[in-house]
Design a protein around this motif. Structure first.
Motif, PDB file in Angstrom:
ATOM      1  N   GLY A  95      32.381  30.840  38.407  1.00  0.00           N
ATOM      2  CA  GLY A  95      32.898  30.970  37.048  1.00  0.00           C
ATOM      3  C   GLY A  95      31.830  31.152  35.986  1.00  0.00           C
ATOM      4  O   GLY A  95      32.074  30.962  34.810  1.00  0.00           O
ATOM      5  N   GLY A  96      30.602  31.492  36.375  1.00  0.00           N
ATOM      6  CA  GLY A  96      29.533  31.706  35.412  1.00  0.00           C
ATOM      7  C   GLY A  96      28.594  30.526  35.293  1.00  0.00           C
ATOM      8  O   GLY A  96      27.591  30.593  34.611  1.00  0.00           O
ATOM      9  N   GLY A  97      28.945  29.450  35.943  1.00  0.00           N
ATOM     10  CA  GLY A  97      28.046  28.295  35.944  1.00  0.00           C
ATOM     11  C   GLY A  97      28.194  27.444  34.706  1.00  0.00           C
ATOM     12  O   GLY A  97      28.898  27.810  33.765  1.00  0.00           O
ATOM     13  N   ASN A  98      27.522  26.298  34.712  1.00  0.00           N
ATOM     14  CA  ASN A  98      27.657  25.372  33.604  1.00  0.00           C
ATOM     15  C   ASN A  98      26.568  25.600  32.558  1.00  0.00           C
ATOM     16  O   ASN A  98      26.825  26.198  31.519  1.00  0.00           O
ATOM     17  N   VAL A  99      25.346  25.179  32.858  1.00  0.00           N
ATOM     18  CA  VAL A  99      24.253  25.443  31.916  1.00  0.00           C
ATOM     19  C   VAL A  99      23.956  26.952  31.821  1.00  0.00           C
ATOM     20  O   VAL A  99      23.814  27.486  30.712  1.00  0.00           O
ATOM     21  N   PRO A 100      23.898  27.693  32.936  1.00  0.00           N
ATOM     22  CA  PRO A 100      23.647  29.139  32.823  1.00  0.00           C
ATOM     23  C   PRO A 100      24.686  29.853  31.958  1.00  0.00           C
ATOM     24  O   PRO A 100      24.366  30.806  31.242  1.00  0.00           O
ATOM     25  N   GLY A 101      25.918  29.369  31.992  1.00  0.00           N
ATOM     26  CA  GLY A 101      26.981  29.991  31.215  1.00  0.00           C
ATOM     27  C   GLY A 101      26.778  29.891  29.708  1.00  0.00           C
ATOM     28  O   GLY A 101      27.484  30.540  28.933  1.00  0.00           O
ATOM     29  N   LEU A 102      25.814  29.074  29.286  1.00  0.00           N
ATOM     30  CA  LEU A 102      25.503  28.968  27.853  1.00  0.00           C
ATOM     31  C   LEU A 102      24.636  30.130  27.403  1.00  0.00           C
ATOM     32  O   LEU A 102      24.575  30.462  26.219  1.00  0.00           O
ATOM     33  N   VAL A 103      23.932  30.726  28.348  1.00  0.00           N
ATOM     34  CA  VAL A 103      22.957  31.769  28.034  1.00  0.00           C
ATOM     35  C   VAL A 103      23.456  33.149  28.475  1.00  0.00           C
ATOM     36  O   VAL A 103      23.168  34.156  27.843  1.00  0.00           O
ATOM     37  N   PHE A 104      24.202  33.171  29.579  1.00  0.00           N
ATOM     38  CA  PHE A 104      24.652  34.454  30.128  1.00  0.00           C
ATOM     39  C   PHE A 104      26.141  34.654  29.905  1.00  0.00           C
ATOM     40  O   PHE A 104      26.941  33.834  30.340  1.00  0.00           O
ATOM     41  N   ARG A 105      26.478  35.741  29.250  1.00  0.00           N
ATOM     42  CA  ARG A 105      27.883  36.115  29.196  1.00  0.00           C
ATOM     43  C   ARG A 105      28.126  37.157  30.269  1.00  0.00           C
ATOM     44  O   ARG A 105      27.230  37.916  30.628  1.00  0.00           O
ATOM     45  N   THR A 106      29.325  37.197  30.770  1.00  0.00           N
ATOM     46  CA  THR A 106      29.657  38.093  31.878  1.00  0.00           C
ATOM     47  C   THR A 106      30.888  38.909  31.501  1.00  0.00           C
ATOM     48  O   THR A 106      31.516  38.634  30.480  1.00  0.00           O
TER      49      THR A 106
END
Lengths: 330, 570
Positions: B67-78
C-alpha cells in the motif's frame, strides 16, 4: 564463610581423630560447618525431588506437558487466572502464562535436567581432567608439553561461545541432554587437569612413590595405587565447585534457547520465557530464578565446606577452634 | 468462526478507536474545551517514531511495501494508494497521483492512467508520467534489488528487461504518449493492477536526479514530507514539510505534523516502555514496527489510561499447518483430515498471546471482505479439537493404534511458527493418539528447508500474508500449480497442480470488478480448503501503543497498523 562460620558452628566434633583420612573424616569435618550442612540438606532434598518427579507430579495430579486453556485468561494475553500466578488446589505453584501448564510439575521435572546435566557434566570433566593431568604428570617431556598446551588452550577457550557454536551444528536428532553433558564436559576439564598435573609432579618425587618405583611397580600401578588416593582431596574439592558452575551453564544455555528442547522443562528455559512476564506475572519469574539460585548456592556452600575440610591447614584450625571452644566452656 | 462475528469485531475495533480519541482528549494536560469536543487534530509539532529496524532502504525501487508503506509513503506518492480510513474501508484502493484507479481495456491487459494537475516535486518541478516510467524501469535494475517481483512477471517484456542503466531503450510496454498519460501493457489479464500500482516502484523518479544506489540518501520527494537528514543508513531520519506538496492534490495524506523524526535501533521492550510512560518527547511518539507482546498487553489492560492508547488492527495474515502430500503418511487425505480435526485452536491462540492478539482461523483467506472471505469450516474441530473424530479417521486410514509424525518448526521463541505453537499442537494431537516429534530449526535453516521442493518436510508450520488485500496474491502463490518453483523458493508447499484451480485463478484475474473477483476467490478458497492441504490456525491481530498527545489514529485493514501520515500531535 570459613573462619566465622566455623567459629559459629555449635557442637563441633569433640573428638577429632588425628589419622584415618577418608569419607568418614570428611563428613565429620563437614558436620562442623553449618553452611555446608545446610547445603547438603538442600542438595539431598533436591535430588530426592528430582528422583521422585513423576511421583510428585502424580501426587499433585498434573502432567508437566499438559495444556490447560481454562487456567489462563486468553483475553488478557494468557495471564494465569487467580492470584500468585494461578495458585490453586489443582496447581500448587500456579501455571505457566499462555499455556496453563502446571508449574509445580514442570519445576520438579526441571530439577532432573538441572541436576542431572550438572552432575553428569562434572563427572565427564573430572574423569577427563584426571586422565589428562595424570598422563601429563607421569609422561615424558613431549607428552607433558603436548597435554599441558592443550589444557592451556581449553582453559583459554570462551566456553559459552564455543558451546553455542557446538550446540548449533549438531543434528537435531541427537538427544539433547546427552549433548549438553558432552559439550559442557568436553569444554570444562582444563582446570581439573592442571591441578592434577601439578599435584602429580610434586607427589612423584616423594619417597614412597620412589620406593614403589624401585620396587618394580609400573606407571599404571603407581598412578592407581600411589597417586590417585592422594589426588582425591584436591579433585573432590574442585569438582564440588564445578557442579554449581555446570548447573548455571546449563541454565544459561537453555536460557539462550539452545539447551534442552521443548516441551522438556528446564529451569533455565523457564526463566528465559519468564523474563517478559516479570511485570504481569512475577511469580513465574521468581520460581525458576529462586530454584537456580538456591541450588547453585547449596552446591557452592558444600564445595566450600569440602575445601575447608580437606585443607590440611584449615583442618588444624578447625580442630584448634573446636578444642579452644571446648576448653573455654566452664 | 461464523460470518456474523466479523461485523461486531469491526465495530468493536472502530469503537476502540473512538474511545481512544475521546480518552486522549480528556486526559491531555493542555487540552482546551474545543479540542475535547471531538479531539480535533491540528497542524504543527514534531511527531517522533520509535522503531527497531532502521529504514535501510529508502529507494522507491528497493522498497517492498504494501500500500505504499508507512514512513516511505510520506515521501513517495504513487499512481494509486490505499484508502487511509479505519477498518474495512481502508482496504480499498484509491487514486493518488492519478485521477482514477486506472482504465482497463476489455480483458484487463492494458491499463491507462492520467495524472492530476499541479503535481510537483520538492524542488517545485512538475511530476510527469515519464518520471513514473523511469521509476518503474529502475526497479528492474539488478543494482536496485529488493522490490516486489510482480512487475517483472506482469509487464510485457519484463522478464528480459535489465533496467535503465544497462538498457537505455527502456521498457516498450510502458507508454507515455504525453506528460500526463501513462499506459501499461501486460502479458496477461490482471484485474488487481490498480492494487499493484500502490507500491513504491510506481513513485516518480526524475531521471536527472537519479544517483543510482546513492539515490536513497536523498530521494526526491513527491509527498508531503522531504528527507532533510538520513544518518547511519536509515537509523535516524528527519523529515520536514515539502512546501511544494499541495494538499488539494492529495486527498489521502493528512500530514498534520511539521516535522517527523524517526529513530531506530531500539529494543522492542524499550520502545513499548517509552511509549507507555510517554515522558517528554515520547508523548508525541508512535512506532511503525513494534507490536505489544502478550505480557505487555496483560499489564497494560489493567491500566485504563494505557489501555486507551492501544491501537488494534487486522492485517490480512494466516498462520497455518502445511502438509506436503508427497511425504508419507500425509499422502493419505484421511491422515490430513484427522490432524485437521485434532488441532486445538484455543491453545494455539494462547501460545500466540491470547484472544486479543490472535483469532482462530478455519479459512485460509483472512477474515476480511476484500480478500473474499467466505466462512467455512471443512473439518470442524470445535474450540479445542475433536479427538474422537480424529481417532476414527486414523482408524479408517489404517492407524488404529495412532501414529508418530514429525512437526518441523522455527526454533526461535516468540515466532509465529515457533516452539510455543509447536508444543501446543503436540499436546493437542496427543489426545488423538498422534505422537508428534518436534524438529525445531534455526530461522534461516527452517525457511530454506520448507521452501525447497526437494527438502520440504511433510508436516510443518507456515504463515502467509498478502502484498495487497485481495484473494489473488493470497491464494495464487500457494495453490497455483504453475508457481511451483523447482529450484529456489517455492511457496506452493502442497505442490498442488490442479488444472481446475489453475484455470479458475486465470479466470478471476481477468475480472476488473474487485468485488466480483473477491466472491470468486472466496469460493475457490473454500473448494481448496476441502482437500485438507493446510490446517488454518489463526489470524494474528496487531496491537500497538502510541503516545499521549497522538491524535487521529487511523488503522486500516490494509496494513493493520497506525497510519503515520494521518496522526496529529497538536
Amino acid at each position: 564463610m570459613t573462619t566465622s562460620d566455623v567459629l559459629a558452628a555449635p557442637g563441633a566434633a569433640s573428638d577429632t581423630p588425628e589419622a584415618a583420612p577418608g569419607a568418614r573424616q570428611l563428613w565429620r569435618r563437614l558436620r562442623a560447618q553449618r553452611a555446608a550442612l545446610a547445603g547438603v540438606a538442600v542438595i539431598v532434598l533436591l535430588v530426592l525431588v528430582a528422583l521422585a518427579a513423576p511421583l510428585l507430579a502424580a501426587l499433585e495430579g498434573q502432567d508437566p506437558d499438559a495444556y490447560h486453556a481454562s487456567a489462563v485468561d486468553s483475553a488478557l494475553g494468557g495471564v494465569p487466572v487467580g492470584s500468585f500466578g494461578g495458585v490453586s488446589a489443582d496447581h500448587w505453584l500456579g501455571v505457566e502464562p499462555g499455556t496453563g501448564r502446571d508449574l509445580f510439575a514442570r519445576l520438579v521435572y526441571g530439577a532432573r535436567i538441572s541436576l542431572g546435566i550438572g552432575l553428569a557434566a562434572t563427572v565427564v570433566q573430572v574423569v577427563l581432567g584426571v586422565a589428562v593431568g595424570l598422563a601429563a604428570g607421569l609422561g615424558n617431556r613431549f607428552l607433558d608439553n603436548l597435554l599441558s598446551r592443550t589444557t592451556d588452550v581449553m582453559l583459554a577457550l570462551p566456553t559459552l561461545v564455543f558451546a553455542i557454536a557446538l550446540l548449533a551444528i549438531v543434528p537435531a536428532g541427537f538427544p539433547r541432554p546427552v549433548l549438553l553433558v558432552l559439550v559442557l564436559g568436553l569444554l570444562g576439564w582444563g582446570g581439573t587437569s592442571r591441578i592434577v598435573r601439578a599435584q602429580t609432579l610434586s607427589l612423584k618425587s616423594l619417597d614412597y612413590v620412589a620406593a614403589a618405583r624401585l620396587g618394580g611397580a609400573g606407571r599404571w600401578r603407581i598412578a592407581r595405587r600411589e597417586l590417585l588416593p592422594s589426588l582425591a582431596a584436591p579433585v573432590v574439592t574442585y569438582s564440588a565447585l564445578l557442579v554449581p558452575s555446570n548447573i548455571a551453564s546449563e541454565a544459561g544455555l537453555s536460557f539462550l534457547g539452545i539447551g534442552v528442547k521443548p516441551p522438556t522443562p528446564s529451569w533455565g528455559q523457564m526463566l528465559s520465557s519468564a523474563t517478559t512476564w516479570y511485570q504481569a506475572d512475577p511469580t513465574y519469574v521468581l520460581l525458576p530464578a529462586g530454584l537456580i539460585f538456591v541450588t547453585v548456592l547449596a552446591f557452592t556452600a558444600l564445595g566450600d565446606g569440602v575445601r575447608t575440610a580437606l585443607d590440611p591447614r584449615a583442618g588444624t584450625r578447625l580442630r584448634a577452634v573446636a578444642r579452644g571452644r571446648k576448653g573455654a566452656r566452664p | 468462526m461464523s460470518h456474523l462475528s466479523v461485523t461486531p469485531r469491526r465495530l468493536a475495533a472502530a469503537a476502540v478507536v473512538l474511545a481512544i480519541t475521546g480518552g486522549a482528549a480528556a486526559c491531555g494536560p493542555e487540552d482546551s474545551g474545543a479540542k475535547a469536543a471531538g479531539g480535533k487534530p491540528a497542524k504543527g509539532g514534531t511527531l517522533y517514531v520509535l522503531n527497531q529496524s532502521p529504514q535501510e532502504d529508502f529507494d522507491p525501487a528497493r522498497l517492498y511495501t504494501s500500500g505504499g508503506g508507512n514512513v516511505p509513503g510520506l515521501v513517495f506518492r504513487t499512481l494509486t494508494t490505499r484508502n487511509r480510513e479505519n477498518g474495512a474501508d481502508g482496504s480499498k484502493v484509491v487514486p493518488d497521483l492519478a485521477t482514477d484507479t486506472g482504465t482497463p481495456n476489455k480483458d484487463a491487459t492494458v491499463w491507462t492512467y492520467h495524472l492530476k494537475d499541479g503535481l510537483k516535486y520538492e524542488d517545485g518541478s512538475a511530476i510527469t508520467t515519464a518520471d513514473i516510467k523511469y521509476g518503474i524501469e529502475r526497479s528492474f535494475a539488478a543494482e536496485l534489488s529488493g522490490g516486489a517481483p510482480y512487475l517483472r512477471d506482469w509487464l510485457t517484456g519484463g522478464k528480459e528487461y535489465q533496467g535503465p542503466y544497462k538498457d537505455k531503450g527502456g521498457l516498450a510496454s510502458i507508454e507515455t504518449p504525453d506528460a500526463k498519460t501513462i499506459v501499461f501493457h501486460l502479458n496477461k489479464p490482471e484485474g488487481d493492477f490498480p492494487l499493484l500500482a500502490t507500491q513504491t516502484s510506481f513513485a516518480p523518479v526524475p531521471k536527472a536526479k537519479d544517483t543510482g544506489t546513492k539515490y536513497e540518501n536523498h530521494p526526491v520527494s513527491s509527498g508531503p514530507y522531504k528527507v532533510v537528514a538520513n544518518e547511519n543508513d536509515g537509523e535516524h531520519l528527519v523529515l520536514e514539510r515539502n512546501t511544494h506538496w499541495d494538499a488539494k492534490t492529495d486527498e489521502e495524506r493528512k500530514a498534520y505534523p511539521d516535522r517527523i523524526d524517526v529513530r531506530s535501533g531500539l529494543d522492542a521492550a524499550v520502545i513499548n516502555q517509552r511509549l507507555s510512560s510517554g515522558s517528554g518527547k515520547d508523548a508525541a511518539a508512535v512506532t511503525t514496527d513494534t507490536n505489544l507482546t502478550a505480557a505487555e498487553l496483560a499489564k497494560i489492560t489493567g491500566d485504563k489510561e494505557l489501555a486507551g492508547r492501544v491501537g488494534t488492527g487486522h492485517f490480512g495474515y494466516t498462520d497455518y499447518i502445511s502438509f506436503n502430500p508427497k511425504v508419507k503418511p500425509f499422502d493419505d487425505p484421511k491422515v490430513r483430515q484427522a490432524i485437521s480435526y485434532a488441532v486445538d485452536r484455543s491453545t494455539v491462540v494462547n501460545a500466540l498471546g491470547g484472544s486479543s492478539l490472535a483469532e482462530p482461523a478455519t479459512t485460509f483467506l483472512p477474515a476480511q471482505e476484500s480478500f473474499g472471505y467466505t466462512p467455512y469450516d471443512a473439518f470442524p474441530a470445535g474450540k479445542s479439537g475433536d479427538a474422537a473424530k480424529a481417532k476414527e479417521l486414523l482408524k479408517e486410514a489404517g492407524y488404529p493404534k495412532g501414529l508418530t509424525v514429525t512437526l518441523t518448526h522455527d526454533s526461535s521463541g516468540g515466532d509465529e511458527q515457533g516452539p510455543e505453537v509447536a508444543t501446543a499442537l503436540q499436546d493437542a494431537l496427543k489426545k488423538a493418539g498422534i505422537t508428534v516429534k518436534l524438529e525445531g530449526l534455526e530461522s534461516s535453516a527452517y525457511s530454506e528447508k520448507i521452501h525447497g521442493v526437494k527438502t520440504e518436510p511433510g508436516f510443518f508450520l507456515a504463515g502467509w500474508g498478502a502484498d495487497w488485500p485481495s484473494g489473488g496474491p493470497f491464494l495464487a502463490p500457494i495453490f497455483d500449480g504453475r508457481q511451483i518453483v523447482q529450484d529456489g523458493y517455492n511457496f506452493n508447499n502442497a505442490q498442488l497442480d490442479d488444472p481446475a484451480v489453475n484455470k479458475e485463478i486465470d479466470e478471476i484475474n481477468k475480472l476488473t470488478d474487485l468485488k466480483a473477483a473477491a466472491v470468486r476467490w472466496g469460493a475457490l478458497d473454500k473448494k481448496i480448503g476441502e482437500q485438507a492441504l493446510t490446517v488454518p490456525l489463526v489470524h494474528p491481530v496487531y496491537k500497538r501503543l502510541y503516545g499521549k498527545d497522538v491524535k487521529n489514529v487511523v488503522i486500516s485493514d490494509w496494513t493493520g497498523v497506525l497510519d503515520v501520515a494521518q496522526v496529529s500531535v497538536k
